[in-house]
Design a protein around this motif. Sequence first.
Motif, mmCIF file in Angstrom:
data_model
loop_
_atom_site.group_PDB
_atom_site.id
_atom_site.type_symbol
_atom_site.label_atom_id
_atom_site.label_comp_id
_atom_site.label_asym_id
_atom_site.label_seq_id
_atom_site.Cartn_x
_atom_site.Cartn_y
_atom_site.Cartn_z
ATOM 1 N N SER B 118 0.838 -1.210 0.000
ATOM 2 C CA SER B 118 0.000 0.000 0.000
ATOM 3 C C SER B 118 0.871 1.257 0.000
ATOM 4 O O SER B 118 2.067 1.207 0.304
ATOM 5 N N PRO B 119 0.249 2.409 -0.273
ATOM 6 C CA PRO B 119 0.996 3.677 -0.154
ATOM 7 C C PRO B 119 1.503 3.891 1.269
ATOM 8 O O PRO B 119 2.528 4.541 1.473
ATOM 9 N N TYR B 120 0.790 3.332 2.277
ATOM 10 C CA TYR B 120 1.214 3.490 3.672
ATOM 11 C C TYR B 120 2.521 2.748 3.912
ATOM 12 O O TYR B 120 3.362 3.173 4.695
ATOM 13 N N TYR B 121 2.685 1.638 3.219
ATOM 14 C CA TYR B 121 3.961 0.910 3.310
ATOM 15 C C TYR B 121 5.086 1.764 2.722
ATOM 16 O O TYR B 121 6.152 1.908 3.314
ATOM 17 N N PHE B 122 4.831 2.341 1.539
ATOM 18 C CA PHE B 122 5.895 3.078 0.850
ATOM 19 C C PHE B 122 6.238 4.400 1.544
ATOM 20 O O PHE B 122 7.302 4.963 1.323
ATOM 21 N N ASP B 123 5.317 4.884 2.388
ATOM 22 C CA ASP B 123 5.567 6.128 3.126
ATOM 23 C C ASP B 123 6.834 6.098 3.966
ATOM 24 O O ASP B 123 7.404 7.146 4.274
ATOM 25 N N ARG B 124 7.271 4.919 4.354
ATOM 26 C CA ARG B 124 8.402 4.828 5.286
ATOM 27 C C ARG B 124 9.733 5.167 4.628
ATOM 28 O O ARG B 124 10.734 5.352 5.310
#
Lengths: 356, 439
Positions: B118-124
């Motif tokens: 997800s985009p939340y994963y890539f946010d890191r």
Amino acid sequence: MRERSRRAFLGGVGAAGVGGLAGCLGFELESGSREPALVENRPDAVYRPTHTEGMAMAGVVSDGGYSCALTYSYPHRFWTVTGDDTTQVEVGADDALHLMPVVWHSETGVVPSDVNPSVDVTRDGESVVDGLNPWPMLAQQMGFHFGDNVELPEQGEYTVTVSVGAGGDRRTGSLAETERAEFEFTLDYQRSELRELPFQDVPEARQGTLGAAEPMEMEMVPLMRAPASDDLPGTVRGTTESGDAQFVVTTLEDATPFGGDEGQGYLAVSPRTPYNRFPLPQLSLSGTLSRDGETTFDGYLNEWLDPDLGIHYGAVVDGVEGGDELTITVDTPPQLSRHEGYETAFMNLPAATLTL
Amino acid sequence: MSDSHGIDRRAFVKSAVAIGGAAALSACLDRGTEIDVPRGPEDPTAAFPERQHAWNAALPTTDAGNNHHPRHRVLLALDYGEGTPTEAERETVEAALAGVERAYERSAAGLLLTISYSPYYFDRFDADLPESVDLPEPRALSAFEDPAADDADAIVHLASDHGEVVMGAEEALKGELDELNGVPQPDAALTDAFSVRERRTGFIGDGLPAENQDVSGVPDDGPVPEDAPLYMGFESAFEGNQPTEDRVTIREGPFAGGTTQQLSTLTLNLTQWYEQDTREQRVSKMFCPHHAANNVVEDAGENLGTDPRMDDCGDPMETARSEGVVGHSQKMVDVREDDAPIILRRDFDSTDGDRAGVHFLSLQRTISDFVTTREAMNGEEIDSDSAVGQRTNNGILQYITTVRRGNFLVPPRSLRALPPARPDADVAEVAERAEVADA
Ligand code: HEM
């Protein structure tokens, strides 16, 4: 508090007190609803039904510029409409009540036809009904509203949440300022209470005759009628009829609230039921204007919500003069489910003309 | 365990997938005849395509000429936690996935799987995803929905015709099994790098919706037709209304060969659909009024073969104006390119939460392709310019509620284990560092 508003609401059906009506019950509620047989030879027009009904209310809540009354009655038959077809919906064996979330714009009292309330019902935190989108409906005692029969497993208290999305683009004034809204109610489902609701037989000689049951006046809940033709803004040009529907035509000089330019005019058509003057949403209407045999406008009349015009249909036009010929064509009848007395009306609507 | 309770084995397998866990799996295996699924290759990476989502070649064709869809599904929603992944974690994830691929052949009878992020994963990561990947955070896509954001970091999609296979793969991925289908499993488990936030399950295919209709959202009298592939009673994915895998594959950049996945959770309320609508109303709302008036659709629509004949439906606005109703698929025909939709639908039904629902999973090159399609399905313009309502007579909108939406990137296989946001930059950085070290 809740009790008081509900009682006030029960008064709707006229002079007879609630107690006095107990004997009028035409059916036994314990085993589901048994409505009287339909009138034979129903006319293709608005007709007086077999009976009238009372309703109860779980409360009124406001949010996002809207108010919502959760009203209900015993389950009953109605007709869905898809295109030109009507389909009778019978009461199911497990239907507990007919649930009607009545949503209106708090400031203007307009019942919006461009949002579809959704209903969720829970009991002790457990879902009982969810994602129910009741049908848009037309009833002689209520006018335009949303409703459906729902099943509940047992008597007792339920939490009912009604939500509506943001409104559509064809709104003017404060109607355009609403937001997505959610309303929560406690509904106490008791068969004895439903049994006490007024149920009045219409005298046999009057059943099926042209006419309509009286609208129910409800305290705290506005009854949305189309404005009387004298109350419409602009230059009221007259009334024409199609089938049983009446079309009142008015023209406004300023089309800017309706997406036009300042120099343009606005042609508004307000369709309503006979007798009760309820607006008729969810029609496909088009119009043609001509002057001296030349067409000056030919296009859709789109559904708009306006504080003064209410639910109506309109188009931006380049000017209207007295003597112009208007033809209103009904491309689709109102896609509204019908309560008894309306199911045969407004289905076959020929073109209507009016000299402005 | 005997069948003394009279539950037939098929029904039991189905509910076992929904229940899940090692106990359900072993009960299921103890109970039935051994299923006979061929094993996968020794070295799956050498044998399998770079596109994780290249399933079509592995799916049989039905009698009607359409892709057969694996009947049982599990979606594992995973959380990674804080920080950025290490190389060791990447190796662990890759090893765990390869373990189940060695156990079962890559087919509908065996196992098909993807992992997506997800985009939340890539946010890191400090870097953003490259422009060649269109992966916004999910948002509401209509005025009348209020979905929760699916903010899991990753989703593993397991699909097989055998419930035992998806359950077995799930247990192995969680590190619960030493051996799967006779194939030793690695010590590595997905759960070494992730925690399982939620398991979602489902099914698609003739008979399964009817077997699973004892849930809320479906009327009690069991109205779902015996052989329907989906709860609403109709075939959905015809050869003629699905794009190719090429059309949905990302073409450029470091994630070329990947795709994006839109995953929404829809709940169904079919009381009106089955108790108040007629068959004719159902066909006009699902397909189009033309198909209803001309009896084009028989039963679930097998008679349509590979082509739902959308060309005969006519322009949706005209239909809406003149018939007062517009079909679900009819509204989306305008979005077609080269006469095919731009989203590849791999959705399935579900009883999660004892609720009739749909895990609407679709693949497309960009999330914008999904948004365009979904906006067409909303039919806002049709609603405001005709007798069709916001939901009423507006395709199937009256019967479905979107409760959650998520967007995910299905990376190409070589990047499927905890990918960085900028694999190209990382490669460049690593190369740079190597040079510095050399100097
Ligand atoms: C409960 C949910 C749904 C059901 C039961 C359903 C069912 C169907 C069915 C039966 C068809 C085939 C009919 C035909 O091709 O004539 C179809 C087509 C299609 N559906 Fe759905 N659908 C659902 C939700 C969605 C959603 C959420 C989307 C995404 C926006 C979607 C996108 C499409 C597309 C793109 C097509 C093909 C349109 C074309 O032929 O060009 N569906 N659906």
